[in-house]
Design a protein around this motif. Structure first.
Motif, PDB file in Angstrom:
ATOM      1  N   LEU A  50       0.833  -1.200   0.000  1.00 44.41           N
ATOM      2  CA  LEU A  50       0.000   0.000   0.000  1.00 44.41           C
ATOM      3  C   LEU A  50       0.868   1.250   0.000  1.00 44.41           C
ATOM      4  CD1 LEU A  50      -2.796  -0.988   2.545  1.00 44.41           C
ATOM      5  CD2 LEU A  50      -2.981  -0.813   0.078  1.00 44.41           C
ATOM      6  N   TYR A  65       4.371  -8.303  -2.616  1.00 45.98           N
ATOM      7  CA  TYR A  65       2.905  -8.394  -2.579  1.00 45.98           C
ATOM      8  C   TYR A  65       2.312  -7.985  -3.924  1.00 45.98           C
ATOM      9  CZ  TYR A  65      -1.850  -8.127  -0.773  1.00 45.98           C
ATOM     10  OH  TYR A  65      -3.185  -8.325  -0.567  1.00 45.98           O
ATOM     11  N   TRP A  83     -12.309   0.008   7.583  1.00 49.96           N
ATOM     12  CA  TRP A  83     -12.249   0.119   6.132  1.00 49.96           C
ATOM     13  C   TRP A  83     -13.390  -0.656   5.496  1.00 49.96           C
ATOM     14  CZ3 TRP A  83      -6.285  -0.794   5.294  1.00 49.96           C
ATOM     15  CH2 TRP A  83      -5.585   0.335   5.744  1.00 49.96           C
ATOM     16  N   ARG A  88     -22.792  -0.833   2.986  1.00 48.27           N
ATOM     17  CA  ARG A  88     -22.672  -2.115   2.303  1.00 48.27           C
ATOM     18  C   ARG A  88     -22.853  -3.228   3.352  1.00 48.27           C
ATOM     19  NH1 ARG A  88     -17.702  -1.414  -0.833  1.00 48.27           N
ATOM     20  NH2 ARG A  88     -18.920  -0.401  -2.443  1.00 48.27           N
ATOM     21  N   TRP A  96     -17.268  -8.855  -2.848  1.00 53.64           N
ATOM     22  CA  TRP A  96     -16.440  -8.243  -3.895  1.00 53.64           C
ATOM     23  C   TRP A  96     -14.975  -8.595  -3.707  1.00 53.64           C
ATOM     24  CZ3 TRP A  96     -12.458  -4.951  -3.027  1.00 53.64           C
ATOM     25  CH2 TRP A  96     -12.480  -4.126  -1.895  1.00 53.64           C
ATOM     26  N   ASN A 101     -10.514 -12.278  -6.206  1.00 50.65           N
ATOM     27  CA  ASN A 101      -9.486 -13.307  -6.133  1.00 50.65           C
ATOM     28  C   ASN A 101     -10.011 -14.677  -6.532  1.00 50.65           C
ATOM     29  OD1 ASN A 101      -6.688 -12.378  -4.574  1.00 50.65           O
ATOM     30  ND2 ASN A 101      -8.407 -10.986  -4.333  1.00 50.65           N
TER      31      ASN A 101
ATOM     32  N   VAL B   7     -15.998  -7.023  -9.864  1.00 57.23           N
ATOM     33  CA  VAL B   7     -15.761  -6.469  -8.522  1.00 57.23           C
ATOM     34  C   VAL B   7     -16.368  -5.071  -8.421  1.00 57.23           C
ATOM     35  CG1 VAL B   7     -13.962  -5.577  -6.993  1.00 57.23           C
ATOM     36  CG2 VAL B   7     -13.679  -7.815  -8.059  1.00 57.23           C
ATOM     37  N   LYS B  11     -19.393  -3.727  -6.038  1.00 57.35           N
ATOM     38  CA  LYS B  11     -19.183  -2.582  -5.147  1.00 57.35           C
ATOM     39  C   LYS B  11     -20.230  -1.511  -5.408  1.00 57.35           C
ATOM     40  CE  LYS B  11     -14.241  -2.434  -5.084  1.00 57.35           C
ATOM     41  NZ  LYS B  11     -13.111  -1.585  -5.476  1.00 57.35           N
ATOM     42  N   GLY B  76     -11.902   4.325   3.380  1.00 59.70           N
ATOM     43  CA  GLY B  76     -10.703   3.493   3.464  1.00 59.70           C
ATOM     44  C   GLY B  76     -10.772   2.220   2.640  1.00 59.70           C
ATOM     45  N   THR B  77     -11.900   1.987   1.959  1.00 60.13           N
ATOM     46  CA  THR B  77     -12.015   0.731   1.218  1.00 60.13           C
ATOM     47  C   THR B  77     -11.067   0.687   0.015  1.00 60.13           C
ATOM     48  OG1 THR B  77     -13.866   1.669   0.013  1.00 60.13           O
ATOM     49  CG2 THR B  77     -14.395   0.260   1.869  1.00 60.13           C
ATOM     50  N   ARG B  79      -7.983   0.869   0.188  1.00 59.96           N
ATOM     51  CA  ARG B  79      -6.879  -0.025   0.581  1.00 59.96           C
ATOM     52  C   ARG B  79      -7.294  -1.469   0.391  1.00 59.96           C
ATOM     53  NH1 ARG B  79      -7.329   4.408   4.483  1.00 59.96           N
ATOM     54  NH2 ARG B  79      -5.758   5.883   3.792  1.00 59.96           N
ATOM     55  N   ASN B  80      -8.531  -1.800   0.777  1.00 62.24           N
ATOM     56  CA  ASN B  80      -9.013  -3.163   0.540  1.00 62.24           C
ATOM     57  C   ASN B  80      -8.996  -3.467  -0.951  1.00 62.24           C
ATOM     58  OD1 ASN B  80      -9.503  -3.755   3.245  1.00 62.24           O
ATOM     59  ND2 ASN B  80     -11.514  -2.801   3.182  1.00 62.24           N
ATOM     60  N   SER B  81      -9.376  -2.456  -1.739  1.00 60.69           N
ATOM     61  CA  SER B  81      -9.383  -2.664  -3.191  1.00 60.69           C
ATOM     62  C   SER B  81      -7.990  -3.005  -3.692  1.00 60.69           C
ATOM     63  CB  SER B  81      -9.873  -1.401  -3.899  1.00 60.69           C
ATOM     64  OG  SER B  81     -11.215  -1.154  -3.574  1.00 60.69           O
ATOM     65  N   PHE B  82      -6.999  -2.260  -3.203  1.00 56.95           N
ATOM     66  CA  PHE B  82      -5.625  -2.502  -3.667  1.00 56.95           C
ATOM     67  C   PHE B  82      -5.029  -3.753  -3.031  1.00 56.95           C
ATOM     68  CE2 PHE B  82      -5.100   2.301  -4.548  1.00 56.95           C
ATOM     69  CZ  PHE B  82      -5.724   2.140  -5.758  1.00 56.95           C
ATOM     70  N   LEU B  83      -5.548  -4.142  -1.876  1.00 56.60           N
ATOM     71  CA  LEU B  83      -5.078  -5.405  -1.287  1.00 56.60           C
ATOM     72  C   LEU B  83      -5.611  -6.585  -2.090  1.00 56.60           C
ATOM     73  CD1 LEU B  83      -5.416  -4.717   2.548  1.00 56.60           C
ATOM     74  CD2 LEU B  83      -3.310  -4.945   1.218  1.00 56.60           C
ATOM     75  N   ALA B  84      -6.859  -6.437  -2.549  1.00 53.16           N
ATOM     76  CA  ALA B  84      -7.460  -7.523  -3.319  1.00 53.16           C
ATOM     77  C   ALA B  84      -6.930  -7.538  -4.749  1.00 53.16           C
ATOM     78  CB  ALA B  84      -8.979  -7.397  -3.318  1.00 53.16           C
ATOM     79  N   VAL B  85      -6.689  -6.355  -5.297  1.00 57.29           N
ATOM     80  CA  VAL B  85      -6.171  -6.227  -6.666  1.00 57.29           C
ATOM     81  C   VAL B  85      -5.003  -5.237  -6.630  1.00 57.29           C
ATOM     82  CG1 VAL B  85      -6.720  -5.666  -9.062  1.00 57.29           C
ATOM     83  CG2 VAL B  85      -8.496  -6.575  -7.575  1.00 57.29           C
ATOM     84  N   PRO B  86      -3.779  -5.722  -6.444  1.00 56.11           N
ATOM     85  CA  PRO B  86      -2.652  -4.794  -6.277  1.00 56.11           C
ATOM     86  C   PRO B  86      -2.321  -4.001  -7.539  1.00 56.11           C
ATOM     87  CG  PRO B  86      -2.071  -7.019  -5.550  1.00 56.11           C
ATOM     88  CD  PRO B  86      -3.360  -7.121  -6.292  1.00 56.11           C
ATOM     89  N   ARG B  88      -2.998  -1.360  -9.493  1.00 57.51           N
ATOM     90  CA  ARG B  88      -3.883  -0.201  -9.306  1.00 57.51           C
ATOM     91  C   ARG B  88      -4.497   0.257 -10.620  1.00 57.51           C
ATOM     92  NH1 ARG B  88      -0.596   3.250  -4.669  1.00 57.51           N
ATOM     93  NH2 ARG B  88      -0.339   1.473  -3.287  1.00 57.51           N
ATOM     94  N   ALA B 252      -1.418   4.612  -0.912  1.00 62.71           N
ATOM     95  CA  ALA B 252      -2.868   4.463  -0.834  1.00 62.71           C
ATOM     96  C   ALA B 252      -3.373   4.892   0.539  1.00 62.71           C
ATOM     97  CB  ALA B 252      -3.256   3.025  -1.089  1.00 62.71           C
TER      98      ALA B 252
END
Lengths: 374, 252
Positions: A50, A65, A83, A88, A96, A101, B7, B11, B76-77, B79-86, B88, B252
């Protein structure tokens, strides 16, 4: 396995993380300990891609990563339970992430069940309590059944039951052979959960040792002595230490210099082992000598004592001492350099850094311990 | 990309705001169009007049598109988006493609629906309401393109600004105030038809000239309808690429 090497991150002129290297091994819970603002979250964010480090890198089983194909199947993380989009539902939030994944809705329901949120899966996450959000976050981390898990302050704001649940849960994950990396600013919490501790302060590594080692080093007992004839007492103690060192077969044990920064004493400071004398504000702290022996020594030399009290260091205080040191260090020296009060390390046989005597490396701030009894 | 699109779709439609936004868009486009076109039994009704509400619908859609990225930063989601799909770029591209597609559909439905509502309800138009020429189709279905390009622009601005209030302010003040006020500066007046929104709205203007709300009609020089659309598109793409760059430059 998480492998950080030379991680460095600077925000403006503030060095958030400085040359941080450590290993997080599978099959155990590794605690990531440091006070607020010490760079734990920044480090975790760099591990997860990140934040991009200024220098150094973090690898997860040899891969960045950012290069993972389905990252959630390899690495699960909970950095911040808030987060989530408040409108939702819990299930949609996980759905989602799962879809991204290649995971199905079935897996979403499984992890919801694992964390006990099945009954509220259709409710908006904004209505969740912090504890429920933490559970949702953990469900998200578990989604891809990952080998590596990172949790940032997972017990923050939880009630005792929630804390107990997370603690047990993390231990269970480690027992399954997973790599579990948990940050906290609470040493007492980590003492109960972690098998291994990576301790940082002001973005720098302070200690990388097993929890047992860390605690035995950090909580050594000491004796506090006050006397109007302090120099005489000091001389007598030094003499005694030298004599013991020669006769007692503890080579290189005693450091007569007292409050020498980083007066390194390998091994535990138990009676018969290393003996040290630290100068504190208005007296001395003697580590490793039985209280009786100090009293008898003073009596033999005819030195009056104003105080002779045993002290037991608590984990928290040891931790504050440790991290204060790094705060102090940064405040007085130019960032990036290594000052004389920097913590000392000795590379161990396995190439792993070993914890060398946290209290001995302290500048004389005051007694590192709480008076008990008497 | 298929997964990334899915995705973004999950969302988007798992919160309530897009449904409200889409409802507001239809209401604004149809309501305003009818209110203006049906005056005097629809004597003034033309194809162009039936689209009176469309600029407002388009601006609402741009706000909606900007919110898809700014709310991710707000909660803050992202970050979750980039964690799930790095990757960007993939996240931003999927979001943009989805919103541009929804924009194209929404623009078409809103403007076509608005036209047929007016056509059905205007009892006494001077000229029969018909989509007969290419220009007629451009004035109605052109909004499909404007909504789609507007989505690209809005997601670009939202990604650069990262917060809802700032992004919405920029997206509304730019077409409504900045491009208008520049006309007051005499040295700059002749270039105002080339500003992105004026140029873009030439595509849905009667005669391909006049800019947004017809405010540049008195300036003779200006891009044609097609040139105007290209100017708007290029502006949106440039801002989107800057946004993509910033996505990789900033943490991010």
């Amino acid at each position: 396995m998480i492998e950080a090497s030379g991680l460095t991150k600077t925000y403006g002129r503030t060095v958030a993380v400085n040359q941080l290297s450590f290993l997080v091994r599978p099959g155990q819970v590794t605690g990531f300990l440091g006070p607020n603002g010490s760079g734990k979250s920044t480090t975790m964010r760099m591990v997860l891609g990140l934040d991009s480090p200024d220098r150094g890198q973090a690898l997860i089983d040899g891969q960045r990563y950012l290069d993972l194909k389905h990252p959630l199947r390899k690495v699960g993380s909970l950095l911040d339970a808030n987060w989530v989009h408040p409108n939702r539902t819990a299930r949609a939030h996980l759905r989602w992430m799962a879809r991204a994944n290649g995971l199905g809705v079935k897996r979403v329901d499984e992890v919801l069940d694992t964390v006990g949120l099945t009954s509220v899966a259709g409710k908006a996450a904004g209505k969740f309590s912090l504890g429920m959000k933490q559970r949702l976050g953990i469900a998200g981390a578990l989604l891809g059944d990952p080998e590596v898990l990172l949790f940032d302050e997972p017990v923050n704001g939880l009630d005792p039951e929630g804390i107990h649940w997370i603690r047990t849960f993390m231990k269970g994950l480690a027992e399954q052979g997973r790599t579990v990396f948990v940050s906290s600013h609470l040493l007492s919490e980590m003492a109960l959960t972690a098998d291994h501790l990576v301790v940082i302060g002001r973005g720098q590594l302070i200690s990388d040792a097993s929890t047992a080692d860390f605690i035995s080093h950090s909580t050594e007992s000491s004796v506090r002595v006050r006397s109007p004839q302090l120099p005489a007492l000091r001389a007598a103690l030094d003499e005694l230490i030298r004599a013991q060192g020669a006769g007692g077969g503890a080579p290189g044990g005693g450091v007569p210099g007292g409050a020498v920064p980083g007066g390194a004493v390998p091994g535990g400071a138990v009676p018969g082992g290393a003996v040290r004398v630290n100068e504190v504000a208005d007296g001395l702290t003697v580590i490793g000598l039985p209280i009786e022996q100090i009293g008898e020594l003073a009596a033999a030399k005819g030195i009056p004592l104003h105080e002779l009290s045993p002290q037991t260091g608590s984990l928290e205080e040891a931790f504050i001492q440790l991290t204060n040191s790094s705060v102090e260090y940064v405040a007085h020296d130019a960032p990036g350099g290594r000052g004389p009060s920097a913590p000392q390390y000795t590379p161990g046989p396995g190439g792993q850094q070993q914890f060398g005597n946290p209290l001995g490396s302290q500048p004389p701030f005051g007694p590192p311990s709480t008076p008990q009894g008497r | 990309m298929v997964a990334a699109l899915a995705v973004e779709r999950i969302k988007l439609f798992s919160t309530k705001s897009p449904y409200w936004c889409l409802g507001v868009i239809l209401l604004a486009v149809w309501g305003l169009g009818l209110a203006v076109a049906l005056v005097d039994n629809g004597r003034e009704a033309t194809v162009f007049v039936s689209q009176t509400g469309s600029p407002m619908g388009m601006m609402t859609f741009m706000v909606m598109a900007a919110l898809t990225i700014t709310t991710e930063y707000r909660f803050g989601t992202i970050r979750n988006s980039f964690l799930a799909v790095p990757q960007r770029a993939l996240v931003l591209a999927a979001k943009t493609v989805l919103m541009a597609f929804i924009g194209a559909v929404t623009g078409a439905v809103a403007s076509l629906g608005g036209f047929f509502l007016v056509k059905a309800l205007a009892t006494d138009p001077d000229v029969p309401l018909q989509l007969s020429s290419a220009a007629d189709y451009r004035m109605v279905l052109g909004y499909s393109a404007l909504y789609a390009i507007g989505a690209v622009l809005a997601i670009g601005v939202g990604t650069l600004v990262r917060q809802s209030a700032g992004a919405i302010t920029a997206l509304l003040l730019w077409p409504l105030l900045v491009e208008t006020l520049l006309m007051l500066i005499s040295g700059l007046r002749d270039m105002t038809p080339y500003l992105p929104f004026n140029a873009g709205f030439n595509f849905v203007a009667a005669g391909g000239h006049g800019g947004m709300f017809g405010r540049t009609a008195f300036i003779a020089e200006g891009p044609s309808a097609q040139q105007g659309l290209v100017i708007f598109l290029v502006t949106a793409l440039v801002i989107w690429l800057l946004a993509l760059l910033s996505l990789y430059q900033r943490d991010a």
